[in-house]
Design an enzyme around this catalytic site. Structure first.
Site, PDB file in Angstrom:
ATOM      1  N   ASN A 140      30.980 -21.782  30.943  1.00 46.02           N
ATOM      2  CA  ASN A 140      32.010 -21.991  29.924  1.00 46.02           C
ATOM      3  C   ASN A 140      33.429 -21.945  30.481  1.00 46.02           C
ATOM      4  O   ASN A 140      34.387 -22.035  29.721  1.00 46.02           O
ATOM      5  CB  ASN A 140      31.877 -20.935  28.816  1.00 46.02           C
ATOM      6  CG  ASN A 140      30.627 -21.113  27.982  1.00 46.02           C
ATOM      7  OD1 ASN A 140      29.551 -21.310  28.522  1.00 46.02           O
ATOM      8  ND2 ASN A 140      30.766 -21.049  26.678  1.00 46.02           N
TER       9      ASN A 140
ATOM     10  N   VAL B 288      38.429 -23.624  29.034  1.00 46.83           N
ATOM     11  CA  VAL B 288      37.625 -22.480  28.623  1.00 46.83           C
ATOM     12  C   VAL B 288      36.938 -22.843  27.312  1.00 46.83           C
ATOM     13  O   VAL B 288      37.602 -23.067  26.300  1.00 46.83           O
ATOM     14  CB  VAL B 288      38.488 -21.211  28.441  1.00 46.83           C
ATOM     15  CG1 VAL B 288      37.629 -20.033  27.995  1.00 46.83           C
ATOM     16  CG2 VAL B 288      39.217 -20.873  29.746  1.00 46.83           C
ATOM     17  N   CYS B 289      35.610 -22.910  27.344  1.00 46.50           N
ATOM     18  CA  CYS B 289      34.853 -23.320  26.165  1.00 46.50           C
ATOM     19  C   CYS B 289      34.462 -22.097  25.347  1.00 46.50           C
ATOM     20  O   CYS B 289      33.581 -21.326  25.745  1.00 46.50           O
ATOM     21  CB  CYS B 289      33.598 -24.087  26.580  1.00 46.50           C
ATOM     22  SG  CYS B 289      33.948 -25.687  27.307  1.00 46.50           S
ATOM     23  N   LEU B 290      35.121 -21.937  24.208  1.00 47.96           N
ATOM     24  CA  LEU B 290      34.837 -20.824  23.305  1.00 47.96           C
ATOM     25  C   LEU B 290      35.048 -21.298  21.871  1.00 47.96           C
ATOM     26  O   LEU B 290      36.040 -21.992  21.575  1.00 47.96           O
ATOM     27  CB  LEU B 290      35.765 -19.634  23.581  1.00 47.96           C
ATOM     28  CG  LEU B 290      35.385 -18.666  24.696  1.00 47.96           C
ATOM     29  CD1 LEU B 290      36.517 -17.694  24.946  1.00 47.96           C
ATOM     30  CD2 LEU B 290      34.099 -17.912  24.362  1.00 47.96           C
TER      31      LEU B 290
ATOM     32  N   THR C 234      37.309 -24.881  21.248  1.00 49.72           N
ATOM     33  CA  THR C 234      36.914 -25.766  22.344  1.00 49.72           C
ATOM     34  C   THR C 234      35.400 -25.853  22.485  1.00 49.72           C
ATOM     35  O   THR C 234      34.899 -26.468  23.423  1.00 49.72           O
ATOM     36  CB  THR C 234      37.521 -25.264  23.669  1.00 49.72           C
ATOM     37  OG1 THR C 234      37.212 -23.871  23.835  1.00 49.72           O
ATOM     38  CG2 THR C 234      39.032 -25.449  23.673  1.00 49.72           C
TER      39      THR C 234
END
Length: 451
Positions: A85, A92-94, A99
């Site tokens: 992530n 930043v994949c959250l 995102t």
């Protein structure tokens, strides 16, 4: 952005700066409080352990109705993906950041803020980050298990190389050939030219704004033995120059590629320690120059020393004797006499406090020169302590004594400066008894050494 939003951001920054969470640090420039640099310390007992991961955070005009944007900085110049992530590009994949799609209730709300963002990022740094990739959370095949082990192994290596070693080499002026050019001597080439593998993992959007250099140095001295132990444990598990395995979810341009070289990491980490200690000892000569020039910091530290001495004398404080080394206000010598009815009763401990000419921006480095088996004192004598007021030496003295005398410190693995002492102190009842025996033995020897 409204004044109310600016006040909220200011409050959130101060809450983290004044809080007790040692794994988070934030800083911003007064010129634009909406741009924040954040440091997340890798959680213990994970492959990210005690790495220093930097993020750039920008608050938009619609904050807090919408989340800030977050960019990972520790990416080796866009070439290292530290997590399923956390992409090499810095994305930043959250779900909290919008995102990544998440379950209901995981999205951003105006009740959340900067600290919740950083804690969510930190939660990605788990003991098994392989599971963060959707579709792999329940992977159970033998191949998946091998991949998990391989993924953890390369993250551990790169966390040491890119999140510990590279930024410290930059701040200390250590060149690839091992020579050291302190940044104050050669500002334009801070850290020297680096080989491609160590490019820009330490840089930020504003090259002049690097707020965490002192934090990294002090924490490095805390965690040095933990880094060495990590290398000792990991080195036998891989072949020399063994290439990293690419994971199924790693695509071209978004990978963690490279090879293992623990002997080189050991060399570099040893040189960093030596360079930090050399820098610490240079403060004394730099301080003498400041004293001759009657610089404000020299006058200030001299005044603080005299006030503390007078106060100790007035209060008949017999557990502390305080002096300056060679009349230099940048090197304080503290002798601590173990307080009666405590575990340090009868001990005599010499402590040296090194102060920088850039105090309080650079905080003191404190060494217990008398051998002491203590969970707050590293094998090298580095003391882990927490002053309430960073700019007041009185607060530092009080915190030094409190750290030594504290009988039941709360468990916090991020203050592990002496791994063996910490293991015994927070272990079983028998472990605690062994800790107390070793502590008491060192206390008795401290008095014998004096006489």
């Amino acid at each position: 952005m409204s004044d109310q939003a600016i006040l909220r951001i200011t409050r959130e920054i101060k809450q983290i700066q004044q809080g007790s969470d040692l794994s988070l640090a934030v800083a911003c420039q007064d010129s634009d409080i909406r741009k924040v640099q954040a440091l997340v310390v890798g959680p213990p007992e994970t492959p990210y352990e005690f790495g220093f991961f930097e993020f750039s955070i920008k608050f938009g005009r619609n904050y807090p109705a919408h989340p800030p944007t977050v960019q990972a900085v520790t990416t080796n110049g866009g070439r290292c993906r530290f997590n399923p992530n956390i992409y090499a590009s810095g994305k930043v994949c959250l779900s909290i950041l919008g995102t990544w799609r998440g379950e209901s209730g995981e999205q951003w709300s105006s009740a959340q803020g900067l600290e919740s963002v950083l804690i969510s990022i930190q939660s990605l740094m788990s003991s098994n980050p392989y599971e963060n990739e959707p579709g792999y959370e329940n992977a159970t095949s033998s191949k998946d298990k091998r991949n998990m082990t391989s993924y953890v192994a390369k993250i551990r290596h790169e966390s040491l190389r890119l999140a510990v070693i590279a930024p410290l080499e930059a701040s200390l002026g250590i060149r690839p050939d091992g020579t050291v050019v302190p940044p104050d001597v050669d500002d334009e080439e801070e850290g020297g030219d680096r080989d491609a593998d160590d490019d820009d993992s330490f840089s930020s959007e504003d090259e002049e704004f690097r707020p965490f250099f002192d934090v990294r140095k002090r924490r490095f001295l805390w965690y040095y033995e933990s880094y060495v132990r990590s290398i000792d444990k990991a080195e036998p598990e891989v072949r020399a120059q063994q290439r990293f395995e690419r994971m199924p979810f790693e695509g071209e341009g978004n990978t963690m590629d490279g090879h293992f070289d623990y002997p080189e990491l050991r060399r570099r980490i040893s040189l960093i320690r030596k360079t930090i200690l050399d820098e610490t000892h240079r403060w004394a000569s730099q301080g003498k120059v400041a004293l001759l020039r009657e610089a404000g910091i020299a006058v200030n530290l001299q005044r603080q020393y005299e006030q503390i001495r007078e106060d100790l004398k007035r209060r008949n404080h017999f557990t502390i004797d305080l002096n300056l080394s060679e009349a230099n206000p940048f090197v304080w010598e503290l002798t601590y006499f173990g307080r009666p009815m405590t575990k340090l009763d009868g001990g005599i401990f010499r402590i040296r406090i090194h102060l920088s000419p850039r105090f309080p921006d650079e905080q003191p480095r404190v060494f217990v020169e008398t051998a002491l088996f203590h969970c707050r004192v590293s094998r090298d004598g580095v003391l882990c302590y927490f002053p309430k007021r960073l700019e007041e030496m009185r607060s530092h003295i009080e915190a030094i004594v409190a750290a030594l005398e504290e009988d039941e410190p709360p468990y916090d693995p991020r203050i592990t400066v002496h791994p063996e002492a910490s293991r015994l102190f927070w272990g079983s009842p028998d472990d605690r008894k062994q800790y107390n025996r070793l502590l008491r033995r060192s206390v008795e020897r401290s008095a014998e050494d004096v006489f």
